[in-house]
Design a protein around this motif. Structure first.
Motif, short mmCIF file in Angstrom:
data_model
loop_
_atom_site.label_atom_id
_atom_site.label_comp_id
_atom_site.label_asym_id
_atom_site.label_seq_id
_atom_site.Cartn_x
_atom_site.Cartn_y
_atom_site.Cartn_z
N ILE A 1 13.39 -53.71 -21.74
CA ILE A 1 14.79 -53.20 -21.95
C ILE A 1 14.95 -52.50 -22.69
O ILE A 1 14.58 -52.35 -24.10
N SER A 2 15.24 -51.12 -22.22
CA SER A 2 15.42 -50.04 -23.03
C SER A 2 16.75 -49.56 -23.12
O SER A 2 16.97 -48.48 -24.11
N ASP A 3 17.71 -49.97 -22.64
CA ASP A 3 19.00 -49.33 -22.74
C ASP A 3 19.64 -50.03 -24.13
O ASP A 3 19.87 -51.20 -24.36
N LYS B 1 22.52 -49.78 -25.36
CA LYS B 1 23.56 -50.48 -25.34
C LYS B 1 23.91 -52.09 -24.89
O LYS B 1 24.33 -53.03 -25.41
N VAL B 2 22.71 -52.05 -24.19
CA VAL B 2 22.43 -53.57 -23.86
C VAL B 2 21.69 -54.48 -24.96
O VAL B 2 22.37 -55.55 -25.06
N LEU B 3 20.99 -53.85 -25.66
CA LEU B 3 20.25 -54.37 -26.56
C LEU B 3 21.22 -54.72 -27.63
O LEU B 3 21.31 -55.89 -28.39
N GLU B 4 22.22 -53.85 -27.87
CA GLU B 4 23.32 -53.86 -29.10
C GLU B 4 24.06 -55.08 -28.51
O GLU B 4 24.72 -55.90 -29.62
N ALA B 5 24.51 -55.13 -27.42
CA ALA B 5 25.26 -56.29 -26.96
C ALA B 5 24.43 -57.75 -27.14
O ALA B 5 25.26 -58.80 -27.64
N VAL B 6 23.27 -57.71 -26.74
CA VAL B 6 22.63 -59.05 -27.15
C VAL B 6 22.61 -59.36 -28.51
O VAL B 6 22.68 -60.37 -28.90
N ARG B 7 22.65 -58.29 -29.35
CA ARG B 7 22.51 -58.58 -30.92
C ARG B 7 23.72 -58.89 -31.35
O ARG B 7 24.00 -59.81 -32.44
N ALA C 1 19.82 -59.38 -19.75
CA ALA C 1 19.73 -58.00 -20.08
C ALA C 1 19.29 -57.16 -19.01
O ALA C 1 19.65 -55.95 -18.74
N PHE C 2 18.20 -57.69 -18.17
CA PHE C 2 17.63 -56.84 -17.08
C PHE C 2 18.78 -56.72 -16.01
O PHE C 2 18.82 -55.35 -15.60
N GLN C 3 19.61 -57.64 -15.63
CA GLN C 3 20.63 -57.37 -14.61
C GLN C 3 21.65 -56.33 -15.35
O GLN C 3 22.19 -55.43 -14.52
N THR C 4 21.86 -56.62 -16.47
CA THR C 4 22.90 -55.65 -17.10
C THR C 4 22.57 -54.16 -17.24
O THR C 4 23.13 -53.33 -16.88
N GLN C 5 21.30 -54.06 -17.32
CA GLN C 5 20.78 -52.86 -17.69
C GLN C 5 20.66 -51.95 -16.14
O GLN C 5 20.98 -50.97 -16.08
#
Length: 214
Positions: free
Chosen positions: A23-25, A27-33, A70-74
């Motif tokens: 997962i490299s996006d 914005k996605v990583l920040e949302a999970v955080r 995260a994968f689907q969101t990305q």
């Protein structure tokens, strides 16, 4: 509901795990955080909240593995202000991730118990960008269409025609497609002429998408 330093530390570790898996996006990583996943678990099971695994939530359903969310969101390539239809509210976690990315979310759940419970959790968390509906995901939610993006979070035996019709040209629909216990993650991009370009992103396992409401 309490979000402690320990919980935040566990989320940071989870973010590192899913980033390592691809997962490299940011914005996605920040949302999970940002989104406390343990809020979506009964108190007796919160120690499992930050494992990168699915977990049962009742009504024969699961909260999806964080990597899968995260994968689907990305794949959706979420932009602030996007109008997104989610089919399969489940726990509400995926909707919260999208809302944390400043999308407007319209989410459908067929199980009345989950429909009620997810609303209660999201209300306590203070998200204002999510509207909940009890209904049949195969029908979509035409009253609020068209949508910039659509996400299906259960295994669909085929891509529902009515749902495709509710997507804007230039938009994406991301869904696990296939019968049986394994589905292929697909992204369909709607062209200006109404045709679709389809891409595939590997195999996943979701609970089945079922018609009607319960």
């Amino acid at each position: 509901m309490e979000d402690t330093y320990r919980h935040k530390g566990m989320r940071n570790q989870l973010v590192k795990q899913i980033a390592h898996k691809g997962i490299s996006d940011e914005k996605v990583l920040e949302a999970v955080r940002a989104v406390p996943r343990h809020f979506f678990f009964d108190s007796a099971f919160t120690e499992h909240a930050y494992d990168d695994k699915p977990f049962p939530i009742g009504s024969g359903q699961t909260i999806s593995q964080p990597f899968t969310v995260a994968f689907q969101t990305q794949l959706l390539e979420v932009q602030p202000g996007d109008k997104i239809l989610e089919i399969g509210t489940g726990s509400g976690y995926q909707a919260a991730i999208l809302a944390a990315m400043r999308a407007r979310v319209y989410t459908i759940e067929r199980h009345r118990d989950l429909y009620k419970k997810s609303q209660q959790i999201i209300d306590k968390m203070g998200f204002k960008r999510i509207q909940f509906f009890l209904g049949d995901g195969y029908e979509g939610k035409e009253a609020y269409s068209p949508y910039d993006k659509i996400i299906i979070t259960c295994g669909a035996p085929f891509m529902p025609e009515k749902v495709l019709d509710q997507l804007k040209p230039g938009g994406y629909i991301v869904a696990p497609i296939g019968e049986g216990s394994i589905q292929e993650m697909q992204r369909w991009e709607k062209q200006k002429d109404g045709e679709f370009v389809k891409s595939s992103y590997g195999n996943f396992s979701f609970v089945p998408m079922i018609k009607g409401k319960h």
